[in-house]
Design a protein around this motif. Structure first.
Motif, mmCIF file in Angstrom:
data_model
loop_
_atom_site.group_PDB
_atom_site.id
_atom_site.type_symbol
_atom_site.label_atom_id
_atom_site.label_comp_id
_atom_site.label_asym_id
_atom_site.label_seq_id
_atom_site.Cartn_x
_atom_site.Cartn_y
_atom_site.Cartn_z
ATOM 1 N N GLU A 64 -5.832 -0.153 -9.563
ATOM 2 C CA GLU A 64 -6.945 0.797 -9.592
ATOM 3 C C GLU A 64 -6.675 1.968 -10.539
ATOM 4 O O GLU A 64 -7.523 2.355 -11.328
ATOM 5 N N SER A 65 -5.479 2.530 -10.464
ATOM 6 C CA SER A 65 -5.146 3.682 -11.315
ATOM 7 C C SER A 65 -4.539 3.251 -12.641
ATOM 8 O O SER A 65 -4.465 4.054 -13.578
ATOM 9 N N GLU A 72 -3.459 3.625 -1.844
ATOM 10 C CA GLU A 72 -3.759 2.793 -3.017
ATOM 11 C C GLU A 72 -2.976 1.480 -2.920
ATOM 12 O O GLU A 72 -1.821 1.454 -2.522
ATOM 13 N N ILE A 107 0.855 -1.176 0.000
ATOM 14 C CA ILE A 107 0.000 0.000 0.000
ATOM 15 C C ILE A 107 0.898 1.235 0.000
ATOM 16 O O ILE A 107 1.942 1.245 0.661
ATOM 17 N N VAL A 141 -0.249 8.040 -8.046
ATOM 18 C CA VAL A 141 -0.725 7.092 -7.042
ATOM 19 C C VAL A 141 -1.218 7.885 -5.831
ATOM 20 O O VAL A 141 -0.545 8.800 -5.374
ATOM 21 N N HIS A 142 -2.385 7.531 -5.339
ATOM 22 C CA HIS A 142 -2.931 8.177 -4.152
ATOM 23 C C HIS A 142 -2.502 7.430 -2.890
ATOM 24 O O HIS A 142 -2.288 6.211 -2.926
ATOM 25 N N GLY A 179 -7.589 -5.578 -2.062
ATOM 26 C CA GLY A 179 -6.786 -5.692 -3.279
ATOM 27 C C GLY A 179 -6.826 -7.054 -3.922
ATOM 28 O O GLY A 179 -6.037 -7.352 -4.794
ATOM 29 N N PHE A 230 -0.133 -0.591 -9.684
ATOM 30 C CA PHE A 230 -1.319 -0.128 -8.976
ATOM 31 C C PHE A 230 -2.510 -0.336 -9.898
ATOM 32 O O PHE A 230 -2.716 0.420 -10.850
#
Length: 120
Positions: A74-75, A51, A26, A47-48, A111, A72
């Motif tokens: 999600e992004s 994430e 993460i 990236v946040h 995840g 990552f």
């Protein structure tokens, strides 16, 4: 030619890598493009914080640091990161899991494609 600023005196390569291939990690902070990510403007968020990603490669930099290539999902970004910028989700110490209590079970599904089983 400017001197390279090494922010740590510790040589990470003297020890085994902190993360392994396929490990869920993460992001500990926001990661912005420093100009090395093609197709995005400098300063764009890649990236946040928080994430979740997966380590897909491990390389070295300046004969001092491990650089973890993290996907990552999600992004959709694959970013090179240092260990201090990441935290594991797969290999948390027992004392941390004990402090999390019931919340530790939810970590197993973060995840992943596994649904969280509801307790009856």
């Amino acid at each position: 030619m400017a001197d390279i600023n090494r922010d740590d005196v510790e040589i990470e390569l003297a020890y085994p890598p902190r993360f392994s291939y396929g490990e869920r990690v993460i992001a500990r902070s926001v990661v912005r493009n420093d100009g090395t990510y093609n197709g995005r403007d400098i300063g764009d968020v890649l990236v946040h914080k928080g994430e979740i990603g997966y380590v897909i490669n491990i390389n070295t930099f300046l004969q001092q640091y491990y650089i973890y290539a993290v996907d990552f999902v999600e992004s959709g970004h694959r970013v090179g990161m240092r260990a201090k910028e990441l935290c594991t989700l797969d290999n948390l110490p027992d004392e941390v899991l004990a402090q999390l209590g019931d919340k530790a079970a939810a970590l197993r599904t973060l995840g992943s494609a596994k649904p969280l089983e509801e307790s009856t």
